[in-house]
Design a protein around this motif. Structure first.
Motif, PDB file in Angstrom:
ATOM      1  N   ILE A 110       0.846  -1.192   0.000  1.00 46.61           N
ATOM      2  CA  ILE A 110       0.000   0.000   0.000  1.00 46.61           C
ATOM      3  C   ILE A 110       0.880   1.241   0.000  1.00 46.61           C
ATOM      4  N   ASP A 114      -3.437   5.262  -5.438  1.00 48.23           N
ATOM      5  CA  ASP A 114      -4.721   4.624  -5.134  1.00 48.23           C
ATOM      6  C   ASP A 114      -5.036   3.476  -6.089  1.00 48.23           C
ATOM      7  N   ASN A 117      -3.036   0.537  -5.083  1.00 49.55           N
ATOM      8  CA  ASN A 117      -3.580   0.003  -3.833  1.00 49.55           C
ATOM      9  C   ASN A 117      -4.776  -0.904  -4.104  1.00 49.55           C
ATOM     10  N   ILE A 158      -8.455   2.370   4.874  1.00 51.23           N
ATOM     11  CA  ILE A 158      -8.161   1.268   3.952  1.00 51.23           C
ATOM     12  C   ILE A 158      -8.235  -0.066   4.687  1.00 51.23           C
ATOM     13  N   SER A 161     -11.751  -1.068   5.224  1.00 56.92           N
ATOM     14  CA  SER A 161     -12.399  -1.506   3.981  1.00 56.92           C
ATOM     15  C   SER A 161     -12.005  -2.940   3.637  1.00 56.92           C
TER      16      SER A 161
END
Length: 530
Positions: A110, A114, A117, A158, A161
């Motif tokens: 990460i 984005d 990722n 993140i 999620s």
């Protein structure tokens, strides 16, 4: 030559030879240390490697079956691997590990991108859900906060999620300090993964003698800061080559000792751990210097660097080093001019033998160091140049010991530049940005002695004003920068480099004195009298 005259002639060289054999035998002596319980480590970091190319680089390729072969090697010493990305070849490690009977800490790389990722997360979850029995935990990011690529709140979002898409344990990996600064991340994970890498501690790492207590302190502090939160050590290890930082010396014996002593206390700590790393990663020498490529338990050819049980030798091939010393000694005596080796010149003969043995030893030892840091054609050429320079320094010293005249002026000037120019660069680079650079003491010690001894390389270039001025400034840079590399009074490697730098500056003393006198005259001209 009669035996009565031969005996005193060979006595000195024989003694020198015996002393160098004893020195190499001592360097290669077996060091006793605790065994790793059952000869097994709990978990090992793994990244597919083919040499100097990083797994994330474009064009990275592996021969068929390479990952499966790596798993077979690692299976002999661990039951678990940790990977840092799930895209490309690194993702292939998950099914290969399961086939070999290994568990996996599945990583997602990460960062600030984005799109990448999202690709990492999707790939990791797909592989983890396809091989759930092989997965110990999902590691969402590695030292993202340390690299300052996002805030703790962004990272926690993140992580949450990812947790919403799986029932597998979810964690994040970083050093303790960034867990302390970002408790929101600790709240988001199922367990904390802490990196403990004492060699990289700032400002001054501790010695191998104190490091286990240091590790315990970090774990105890983390537990006190986050009571009741499960934690594991995501990276712990010690390098086997590279520069000394503070009191932390990266040697083969120290790597083995660190891992063995830590494994002995791991049960008492009560925390699962992962060692960095399973296999040496030569490509890491690019971003991290020599030391970055030598954290593995296996070397780049997949051979064990040291046994997990029983004594360990720093120089397992110490006999070759002793042979190099004897070869240098013999060559110095054989190539000496007629009359240099005689019963009437016992001191000269012994000195010649000493220089020859030292040159052979330095050539072997620095050759090993140069191979460690050789990466790409430019750095390889730099290492070869320094290796030849070290040998040439021995030759210049041997000439003086044999009673030959000093180098002629023009050749002496060339020799001084061949030594001082790279030494100036090395000293300046080490002082300005030395964190990832090796000390080059072995490369410059013999050339330094040759310059400091006027009989070997001639006197100062006093009759060459332009050369004298340039030499003065090189000497001043070396004089100032050498001692600046000392980061601890217990860092003997940095102190040895500083001594070599001071010796090189001493060899430039007349040029420095003349240049300073010239500058004083320009800055403070004498006032006319009357």
């Amino acid at each position: 030559m009669r035996p009565a005259l031969l005996l005193p002639t060979v006595g000195g060289p024989v003694l020198v030879g015996v002393l160098f054999i004893a020195l190499w035998a001592w360097l290669g002596r077996p060091i006793a240390m605790p065994d790793i319980p059952d000869g097994h480590l709990q978990c090992l970091s793994y990244a597919p490697s083919n040499g100097n190319t990083a797994p994330q680089d474009k064009g990275f390729t592996l021969p068929p079956g390479a990952i499966a072969a790596d798993m077979a090697h690692l299976r002999t010493m661990t039951d678990c691997i940790r990977i840092y990305s799930s895209v490309g070849h690194e993702g292939e490690a998950i099914p290969a590990a399961q086939a070999a009977g290994l568990k996996v800490l599945v990583g997602m790389w990460i960062g600030a991108d984005d799109k990448r990722n999202a690709k990492e997360i999707d790939a990791a979850l797909a592989l983890a859900h396809a091989h759930p029995d092989a997965v110990k935990a999902l590691v969402v990011g590695n030292e993202v906060l340390l690299r300052r690529e996002m805030t703790g709140e962004q990272l926690a979002d993140i992580i949450r999620s990812v947790k919403a898409r799986t029932t597998l344990p979810v964690t994040y990996a970083d050093i303790y300090e960034f867990w302390r600064r970002n408790p929101v991340v600790a709240d988001a994970v199922d367990l904390m993964t802490i990196h403990v890498l004492p060699y990289w501690d700032d400002p001054t790492p501790v010695s191998i003698d104190k490091v286990q207590a240091h590790v315990r302190t970090i774990i105890d502090t983390a537990r006190a800061t986050f009571p009741g939160k499960p934690l594991q050590i995501g990276e712990i290890g010690w390098p086997s080559a590279g520069r000394t930082r503070g009191e932390a010396a990266p040697t083969l014996v120290n790597e083995a000792r660190f891992l063995r002593e830590f494994a002995q206390q791991a049960d008492a700590l009560g925390v699962p751990y992962n060692v960095i790393e399973g296999i040496d990663q030569p490509w890491k020498r690019g971003p991290e210097g020599t030391v970055g490529g030598f954290w593995g338990v296996l070397d780049a050819s997949r051979a064990p660097k040291f046994p997990l049980q029983g004594p360990v030798r720093e120089w397992s091939h110490w006999g070759t080093g002793a042979a190099a010393a004897l070869a240098g000694l013999a060559l110095a005596l054989i190539l000496a001019p007629a009359g240099a080796v005689s019963p009437l010149g016992q001191a000269r003969t012994t000195g010649l033998a000493l220089v020859g043995a030292a040159t052979g030893s330095v050539a072997w030892a620095f050759g090993a160091q140069a191979l460690d840091f050789a990466m790409g054609p430019m750095i390889t050429a730099w290492g070869l140049y320094l290796w030849l320079l070290a040998g040439a320094g021995g030759v210049v010293l041997a000439r003086a010991c044999a009673g030959l005249p000093a180098l002629p002026p023009r050749l002496a000037l060339i020799w001084r530049w061949l030594v001082l120019a790279p030494a100036t660069y090395a000293a300046l680079a080490m002082a300005a940005d030395g964190r990832h650079r090796d000390f080059l003491t072995l490369a410059f010690v013999l050339p330094m002695l040759s310059l400091a001894w006027p009989r070997a390389a001639g006197g100062q270039p006093g009759d060459r004003p332009a050369s004298a001025a340039a030499e003065a400034w090189m000497g001043l840079v070396i004089l100032v920068c050498g001692p600046l590399t000392i980061d601890s009074m217990l860092n003997t490697e940095s102190q040895a480099w500083a001594v070599v730098c001071l010796g090189l500056a001493f060899a430039c003393r007349e040029a420095i004195s003349a240049e300073l006198a010239f500058l004083r005259g320009r800055l403070f001209p004498a006032r006319p009298q009357g």
